[in-house]
Design an enzyme around this catalytic site. Sequence first.
Site, PDB file in Angstrom:
ATOM      1  N   TYR A   1      64.889 -72.690  12.598  1.00  0.00           N
ATOM      2  CA  TYR A   1      65.566 -72.388  11.329  1.00  0.00           C
ATOM      3  C   TYR A   1      65.573 -70.883  11.073  1.00  0.00           C
ATOM      4  O   TYR A   1      66.604 -70.298  10.724  1.00  0.00           O
ATOM      5  CB  TYR A   1      64.855 -73.117  10.193  1.00  0.00           C
ATOM      6  CG  TYR A   1      65.319 -72.727   8.811  1.00  0.00           C
ATOM      7  CD1 TYR A   1      66.501 -73.238   8.275  1.00  0.00           C
ATOM      8  CD2 TYR A   1      64.563 -71.851   8.022  1.00  0.00           C
ATOM      9  CE1 TYR A   1      66.923 -72.881   7.001  1.00  0.00           C
ATOM     10  CE2 TYR A   1      64.973 -71.491   6.758  1.00  0.00           C
ATOM     11  CZ  TYR A   1      66.153 -72.007   6.251  1.00  0.00           C
ATOM     12  OH  TYR A   1      66.567 -71.643   4.984  1.00  0.00           O
TER      13      TYR A   1
ATOM     14  N   SER B   1      67.569 -66.063   3.919  1.00  0.00           N
ATOM     15  CA  SER B   1      66.213 -66.554   3.677  1.00  0.00           C
ATOM     16  C   SER B   1      65.202 -65.542   4.205  1.00  0.00           C
ATOM     17  O   SER B   1      65.477 -64.844   5.193  1.00  0.00           O
ATOM     18  CB  SER B   1      65.995 -67.896   4.384  1.00  0.00           C
ATOM     19  OG  SER B   1      64.634 -68.281   4.338  1.00  0.00           O
TER      20      SER B   1
END
Length: 251
Positions: A157, A144
């Site tokens: 995250y 990501s």
Amino acid sequence: MKDAFGTPQSLLVLGGTSEIGLAVARRLITRRTRTVWLAGRPSAELDGAAAGLRALGAEVRTVAFDALDPASHEETLGKVFAEGDLDMVLLAFGILGDQANDEGDPSAAVRVAQTNYTGAVSAGLVCAAALQNQGHGSLVVLSSVAGERARRDNFIYGSSKAGLDAFAQGLGDALYGTGVHVMVVRPGFVRTRMTAGLPEAPFATTPEEVALAVERGLRRRSELVWVPGSLRVVMAALRHVPRALFRRLEA
């Protein structure tokens, strides 16, 4: 084995209910992929995902897999590889967590880290060893852009994805020349159930667009894929923004 266009004929999706993972599977099935394994926690959702892929003409099997149980990975995934060679493994599992809650709940924060990083390291190494043993195959890891630089609103995250990204790149270097290809995919904000209700970030994309990028990356034997591609330039600039200014940009 892959066909002349680099499309895998067999695929293992770790995270069998992942919307991105299933979008990749659907796209590859419409090309030449004929055998698909969906690995995930047993559920009606996993069974439904398998049925949907079967309707496209693929042979689809499910296998019980839990990212949070690394001790089971070698046995569980070993049984899949024992059924025959796999051309591609897609590491697609992960959780976003709830930053506001998880900062005050260390056990919840640890669950994010264990799922996105520890579980991925375990499963990634098991699959890499199996691919190397068979002498061919691709390991595609969904990272990501959140891992490129820690942001105030999602650093738990983001840190887990940063670790995963570094691990996957290092693994790719370790496997270079063995016949095993490792490809890291860095999507931006993807419109999925996981991000539903969140403010949409610039350069938002869809699971189908990520799937297209994965297919193109496989054909080119890319080592790193950005989705959309313009994020490469954007993140290169943001990476060098002074920290004090970066804080104000986020405020």
